[in-house]
Design a protein around this motif. Structure first.
Motif, PDB file in Angstrom:
ATOM      1  N   ASP A  55      -2.697  -0.780 -10.510  1.00  0.00           N
ATOM      2  CA  ASP A  55      -2.390  -1.744 -11.569  1.00  0.00           C
ATOM      3  C   ASP A  55      -0.888  -1.966 -11.703  1.00  0.00           C
ATOM      4  OD1 ASP A  55      -5.035  -2.199 -12.211  1.00  0.00           O
ATOM      5  OD2 ASP A  55      -5.076  -0.729 -13.840  1.00  0.00           O
ATOM      6  N   GLU A  56      -0.120  -0.887 -11.670  1.00  0.00           N
ATOM      7  CA  GLU A  56       1.318  -1.000 -11.889  1.00  0.00           C
ATOM      8  C   GLU A  56       2.018  -1.666 -10.704  1.00  0.00           C
ATOM      9  OE1 GLU A  56       3.297   2.486 -13.235  1.00  0.00           O
ATOM     10  OE2 GLU A  56       1.890   2.836 -14.891  1.00  0.00           O
ATOM     11  N   VAL A  57       1.570  -1.382  -9.492  1.00  0.00           N
ATOM     12  CA  VAL A  57       2.175  -2.020  -8.323  1.00  0.00           C
ATOM     13  C   VAL A  57       1.846  -3.513  -8.311  1.00  0.00           C
ATOM     14  CG1 VAL A  57       2.140  -2.159  -5.801  1.00  0.00           C
ATOM     15  CG2 VAL A  57       2.284   0.067  -6.926  1.00  0.00           C
ATOM     16  N   ILE A  58       0.611  -3.845  -8.632  1.00  0.00           N
ATOM     17  CA  ILE A  58       0.235  -5.266  -8.713  1.00  0.00           C
ATOM     18  C   ILE A  58       1.100  -5.982  -9.743  1.00  0.00           C
ATOM     19  CG2 ILE A  58      -1.588  -6.872  -9.416  1.00  0.00           C
ATOM     20  CD1 ILE A  58      -3.599  -4.838  -8.219  1.00  0.00           C
TER      21      ILE A  58
ATOM     22  N   LEU B 106       0.820  -1.206   0.000  1.00  0.00           N
ATOM     23  CA  LEU B 106       0.000   0.000   0.000  1.00  0.00           C
ATOM     24  C   LEU B 106       0.856   1.259   0.000  1.00  0.00           C
ATOM     25  CD1 LEU B 106      -2.805  -1.079   2.503  1.00  0.00           C
ATOM     26  CD2 LEU B 106      -2.737  -1.331   0.016  1.00  0.00           C
ATOM     27  N   ASP B 107       2.016   1.185   0.663  1.00  0.00           N
ATOM     28  CA  ASP B 107       2.953   2.316   0.618  1.00  0.00           C
ATOM     29  C   ASP B 107       3.360   2.616  -0.828  1.00  0.00           C
ATOM     30  OD1 ASP B 107       3.001   2.782   3.344  1.00  0.00           O
ATOM     31  OD2 ASP B 107       4.852   1.650   3.695  1.00  0.00           O
ATOM     32  N   GLU B 108       3.607   1.570  -1.608  1.00  0.00           N
ATOM     33  CA  GLU B 108       4.012   1.761  -3.000  1.00  0.00           C
ATOM     34  C   GLU B 108       2.896   2.400  -3.821  1.00  0.00           C
ATOM     35  OE1 GLU B 108       5.816  -1.500  -5.056  1.00  0.00           O
ATOM     36  OE2 GLU B 108       6.805  -2.253  -3.241  1.00  0.00           O
ATOM     37  N   VAL B 109       1.670   1.933  -3.613  1.00  0.00           N
ATOM     38  CA  VAL B 109       0.543   2.510  -4.344  1.00  0.00           C
ATOM     39  C   VAL B 109       0.381   3.981  -3.981  1.00  0.00           C
ATOM     40  CG1 VAL B 109      -1.958   2.409  -4.705  1.00  0.00           C
ATOM     41  CG2 VAL B 109      -0.636   0.288  -4.518  1.00  0.00           C
ATOM     42  N   HIS B 110       0.444   4.264  -2.689  1.00  0.00           N
ATOM     43  CA  HIS B 110       0.267   5.653  -2.241  1.00  0.00           C
ATOM     44  C   HIS B 110       1.387   6.551  -2.760  1.00  0.00           C
ATOM     45  CE1 HIS B 110      -0.609   9.133   0.120  1.00  0.00           C
ATOM     46  NE2 HIS B 110       0.497   9.010   0.839  1.00  0.00           N
ATOM     47  N   ALA B 111       2.612   6.035  -2.796  1.00  0.00           N
ATOM     48  CA  ALA B 111       3.746   6.832  -3.280  1.00  0.00           C
ATOM     49  C   ALA B 111       3.542   7.213  -4.741  1.00  0.00           C
ATOM     50  CB  ALA B 111       5.042   6.054  -3.107  1.00  0.00           C
ATOM     51  N   ARG B 112       3.076   6.288  -5.547  1.00  0.00           N
ATOM     52  CA  ARG B 112       2.816   6.586  -6.962  1.00  0.00           C
ATOM     53  C   ARG B 112       1.688   7.602  -7.110  1.00  0.00           C
ATOM     54  NH1 ARG B 112       4.634   2.712 -10.904  1.00  0.00           N
ATOM     55  NH2 ARG B 112       5.966   1.107  -9.956  1.00  0.00           N
ATOM     56  N   PHE B 113       0.663   7.448  -6.287  1.00  0.00           N
ATOM     57  CA  PHE B 113      -0.460   8.386  -6.329  1.00  0.00           C
ATOM     58  C   PHE B 113      -0.005   9.782  -5.910  1.00  0.00           C
ATOM     59  CE2 PHE B 113      -4.051  10.364  -3.977  1.00  0.00           C
ATOM     60  CZ  PHE B 113      -4.882  10.611  -5.060  1.00  0.00           C
ATOM     61  N   SER B 114       0.815   9.847  -4.873  1.00  0.00           N
ATOM     62  CA  SER B 114       1.316  11.141  -4.394  1.00  0.00           C
ATOM     63  C   SER B 114       2.194  11.824  -5.433  1.00  0.00           C
ATOM     64  CB  SER B 114       2.107  10.952  -3.096  1.00  0.00           C
ATOM     65  OG  SER B 114       1.272  10.461  -2.073  1.00  0.00           O
TER      66      SER B 114
ATOM     67  N   ALA C 247       4.048  -5.155 -10.788  1.00  0.00           N
ATOM     68  CA  ALA C 247       5.434  -5.226 -10.320  1.00  0.00           C
ATOM     69  C   ALA C 247       5.616  -6.347  -9.307  1.00  0.00           C
ATOM     70  CB  ALA C 247       5.844  -3.887  -9.711  1.00  0.00           C
ATOM     71  N   TRP C 248       4.666  -6.501  -8.412  1.00  0.00           N
ATOM     72  CA  TRP C 248       4.759  -7.581  -7.421  1.00  0.00           C
ATOM     73  C   TRP C 248       4.623  -8.939  -8.101  1.00  0.00           C
ATOM     74  CZ3 TRP C 248       4.203  -7.532  -1.693  1.00  0.00           C
ATOM     75  CH2 TRP C 248       4.601  -6.302  -1.150  1.00  0.00           C
ATOM     76  N   ARG C 249       3.713  -9.034  -9.063  1.00  0.00           N
ATOM     77  CA  ARG C 249       3.546 -10.308  -9.771  1.00  0.00           C
ATOM     78  C   ARG C 249       4.813 -10.650 -10.567  1.00  0.00           C
ATOM     79  NH1 ARG C 249      -2.314 -10.489 -10.501  1.00  0.00           N
ATOM     80  NH2 ARG C 249      -3.047 -11.205  -8.454  1.00  0.00           N
ATOM     81  N   ALA C 250       5.483  -9.631 -11.098  1.00  0.00           N
ATOM     82  CA  ALA C 250       6.715  -9.862 -11.858  1.00  0.00           C
ATOM     83  C   ALA C 250       7.813 -10.424 -10.973  1.00  0.00           C
ATOM     84  CB  ALA C 250       7.173  -8.561 -12.514  1.00  0.00           C
ATOM     85  N   ARG C 251       7.706 -10.200  -9.670  1.00  0.00           N
ATOM     86  CA  ARG C 251       8.685 -10.757  -8.736  1.00  0.00           C
ATOM     87  C   ARG C 251       8.318 -12.173  -8.306  1.00  0.00           C
ATOM     88  NH1 ARG C 251       8.191  -5.686  -5.735  1.00  0.00           N
ATOM     89  NH2 ARG C 251       7.673  -6.865  -3.843  1.00  0.00           N
TER      90      ARG C 251
END
Length: 262
Positions: free
Chosen positions: A133-136, A115-123, A138-142
């Motif tokens: 979408d992009e954070v999901i 959630l920190d990653e999503v919020h950082a992108r939004f900010s 990125a996590w799936r790519a890992r």
């Protein structure tokens, strides 16, 4: 090593213990006894300040929600088994708590990071749905198949989700918390369910991660707070098991023979 060097070696701002004197975060313990709730006490000890009544109530709701999930949960099962082995309550609890690792007990911490990653992108100016979408992705790519805090192997809809998120929503409306991580979590949930016939709703780890993050607790403390919460259920189950008269209780009844794979 001098006495001063030894004292400095163990220097702490958490407590001050001297003859006839016990202070916790600078407050005499006699001023805390009977005047502060346990949730607020956890906040004070960890963060060095008192929470508001509203903050304490939200923290306590998260702690209450996570106390137990029955013997389906490895920590509870281990507590009950250990209690029949003659090790005492303290060791039964320690054995159970030691199972709270990355897979069982660590999802709240990981969800806060998500959630920190999503919020950082939004900010940074990205639209919230795109950030989710992009954070999901990125996590799936890992190689992370199951996102922490979403979906449940047992519940189709975790019964703890709605009351917890309802409390957060009210806290946002009342100005107690900002709502950034709540919005991020709902955006992730919406992204995960887009085009699906079978929903993947937020679970207890996600809902409590929202609360801990909204209250300003760093991600590692989300795991520590979960351990405190689950310890209540661990104690209750270990104590109950000690009164049931079983000895050396294994993970399956004695009549069941495990499948031999040799």
């Amino acid at each position: 090593m001098t006495e001063t060097e030894v004292a400095d070696w163990w220097g702490t701002a958490v407590s001050r213990i001297e003859p006839n004197r016990v202070e916790l975060r600078g407050i005499p313990v006699q001023e805390l006894i009977g005047t502060i709730g346990f949730g607020a006490m956890i906040w004070l000890m960890v963060r060095g300040e008192r929470p508001s009544d509203e903050q304490a109530a939200l923290l306590e709701a998260a702690l209450v929600a996570g106390v137990d999930h029955g013997p389906h949960a490895p920590s509870i099962a281990v507590a009950r088994m250990a209690a029949t082995c003659g090790v005492g309550l303290n060791n039964a609890m320690a054995s159970a708590i030691n199972t709270l690792g990355d897979s069982h007990g660590g999802a709240g911490q990981e969800c806060v990071l998500l959630l920190d990653e999503v919020h950082a992108r939004f900010s940074a100016g990205q639209a919230l749905p795109d950030a989710a979408d992009e954070v999901i992705a990125a996590w799936r790519a890992r190689g992370i198949r199951y996102l922490p805090g979403f979906g449940h192997r047992f519940h189709t809809r975790d019964p703890r989700r709605d009351p917890l998120l309802g409390l957060v929503s009210r806290a946002v409306a009342d100005g107690v918390v900002p709502g950034d991580h709540l919005r991020a979590a709902l955006a992730v949930e919406e992204a995960l369910n887009r085009g699906r016939s079978r929903p993947v709703p937020m679970n207890i780890d996600g809902a409590t991660a929202v609360i801990y993050a909204e209250l300003g607790f760093p991600a590692p403390l989300a795991r520590g707070l979960f351990v405190l919460s689950r310890s209540v259920g661990i104690l209750a189950h270990a104590w109950e098991e000690t009164g049931q008269g079983r000895r050396n209780k294994g993970p399956i009844p004695p009549a069941v023979r495990p499948t031999y794979l040799g």
